[in-house]
Enzyme design. Structure first.
Site, PDB file in Angstrom:
ATOM      1  N   ARG A   1     -12.798  -8.118  -3.798  1.00 28.17           N
ATOM      2  CA  ARG A   1     -12.359  -7.907  -2.420  1.00 28.17           C
ATOM      3  C   ARG A   1     -11.965  -6.455  -2.201  1.00 28.17           C
ATOM      4  NH1 ARG A   1      -7.192  -6.078   0.048  1.00 28.17           N
ATOM      5  NH2 ARG A   1      -7.127  -6.995   2.137  1.00 28.17           N
TER       6      ARG A   1
ATOM      7  N   THR B   1       0.865  -1.176   0.000  1.00 24.01           N
ATOM      8  CA  THR B   1       0.000   0.000   0.000  1.00 24.01           C
ATOM      9  C   THR B   1       0.902   1.226   0.000  1.00 24.01           C
ATOM     10  OG1 THR B   1      -1.510  -1.246   1.452  1.00 24.01           O
ATOM     11  CG2 THR B   1      -1.948   1.091   1.218  1.00 24.01           C
TER      12      THR B   1
ATOM     13  N   GLY C   1     -10.123  -3.985   0.808  1.00 16.71           N
ATOM     14  CA  GLY C   1      -9.370  -4.020   2.053  1.00 16.71           C
ATOM     15  C   GLY C   1      -9.662  -2.829   2.948  1.00 16.71           C
ATOM     16  N   ASP C   2      -8.725  -2.533   3.824  1.00 17.25           N
ATOM     17  CA  ASP C   2      -8.946  -1.484   4.826  1.00 17.25           C
ATOM     18  C   ASP C   2      -8.704  -0.076   4.309  1.00 17.25           C
ATOM     19  OD1 ASP C   2      -6.146  -2.251   4.700  1.00 17.25           O
ATOM     20  OD2 ASP C   2      -5.819  -0.936   6.408  1.00 17.25           O
TER      21      ASP C   2
ATOM     22  N   THR D   1      -1.069  -0.019   6.484  1.00 15.00           N
ATOM     23  CA  THR D   1      -0.689  -0.966   5.439  1.00 15.00           C
ATOM     24  C   THR D   1      -0.534  -2.339   6.064  1.00 15.00           C
ATOM     25  OG1 THR D   1       1.072  -1.615   3.905  1.00 15.00           O
ATOM     26  CG2 THR D   1       1.723  -0.230   5.759  1.00 15.00           C
ATOM     27  N   GLY D   2      -1.098  -3.342   5.401  1.00 12.94           N
ATOM     28  CA  GLY D   2      -0.959  -4.691   5.948  1.00 12.94           C
ATOM     29  C   GLY D   2      -2.144  -5.566   5.626  1.00 12.94           C
TER      30      GLY D   2
END
Length: 315
Positions: free
Chosen positions: A203, A175, A205-206, A226-227
């Site tokens: 999908r 990210t 993500g965050d 990030t992760g």
């Protein structure tokens, strides 16, 4: 107020043993370019919001990072990018998810914030907003790079064979993001990503989930994460840091470090950058590395990749 900016290029770093000095320098220089872009805005009296957008645009344009050009591919071989931006002064926010076309997804997120009454838009609707805002578009061929295609093919082959997942962080996710404080004391955060290599199409993500991967509030802090996005969402990582400042009176360094440490046993591999109303940025991570950088009060560009000392060069 003292101006400040910090950036990250993701916790998806190459293993130190696999990174040649030339590879490392290319990534350090990419981080430095982004820092300079953001700092130029702040040093000329610009807003934190403009600064984080400028820094993230540079990282999206750099194919070495997983955002914009160089984003990873889904299991269907397609590109689906997410981005978000948030203004700490009034908590104005905009995000996009599952898009491909705008050269700079972070600018599409800003268009959602500034030209619609909405916060998060997806797919064709988000693309329509970006077109109406006059943003530059490109075909998928612009965004895809040979190494991302190779990473997808390797991961699909691994899954088909049933072999264990031994990929590096760089092959799995990544990210980019920025946080800034301007001369008026306002904070802002922006984040952009291609997601996870071979993620299931559709999908999200965050990154575009405010309070999870991106957050900014002048009274507490600005955060870009990030992760492992699913875990950062479930534990509202960014908002948790702000809450610890607001309700427990913790320091930013303690709150950010504790949240990252607590995510690790829950499967939350990664890190974040955060900046408060005063003081220097903090950059905790629990992964093998995190591309990261900041400009300190001494006006030095400081960048790092793994758990080494920052490289410092003059502005």
């Amino acid at each position: 107020m003292s101006i400040s900016i910090a950036i990250h290029g993701g916790a998806g770093t190459m293993r130190a043993a696999d990174m040649t000095p030339e590879m490392a320098e290319a990534r350090h220089e990419g981080l430095r370019r982004a820092l300079r872009a953001g700092w130029d805005v702040l040093s000329e009296g610009g807003s934190a919001l403009d600064a984080v957008a400028a820094a993230v645009v540079v990282l999206e344009d750099d194919p070495l990072f997983n955002a914009g050009r160089g984003a990873v591919l889904t299991d269907a071989g397609t590109l689906e990018m997410d981005a978000a931006i948030m203004n700490g002064a009034d908590r104005a926010a905009g995000a996009v998810a599952g898009i491909c076309g705008p050269v700079n997804p972070v600018l599409a997120a800003r268009a959602v914030m500034e030209t619609t009454p909405h916060v998060l838009m997806i797919g064709d609707g988000a693309l329509a907003v970006a077109r109406a805002a006059g943003l530059e578009f490109e075909t998928e061929a612009y965004f895809e790079t040979p190494n991302r295609r190779a990473a997808l093919e390797m991961e699909l082959a691994r899954r088909a064979s049933g072999a264990p997942d031994t990929r590096s962080d760089a092959d799995r996710h990544g990210t980019v993001g920025a946080v800034a404080r301007d001369g008026h004391g306002h904070l802002a955060a922006a984040t952009s990503t291609g997601g996870i290599t071979a993620k299931r199409a559709g999908r999200v993500g965050d990154t575009p989930v405010f309070g999870a991967g991106t957050f900014a509030d002048d009274e507490t802090c600005a955060v870009s994460c990030t992760g492992t996005g699913e875990v950062f969402i479930r534990y509202t990582a960014a908002a948790d840091i702000a809450a610890r400042l607001r309700y427990k009176g913790e320091s930013l360094a303690k709150a950010a470090a504790d949240v990252i440490a607590e995510l690790a046993p829950r499967g939350g591999d990664g890190g974040l950058i955060a900046l408060g109303a005063a003081g220097d940025p903090v950059m905790p991570f629990n992964s093998s590395g995190m591309y990261r950088g900041m400009i300190g009060g001494d006006r030095m560009l400081r960048t790092a990749i793994h758990r080494e000392e920052f490289r410092a060069v003059p502005l």
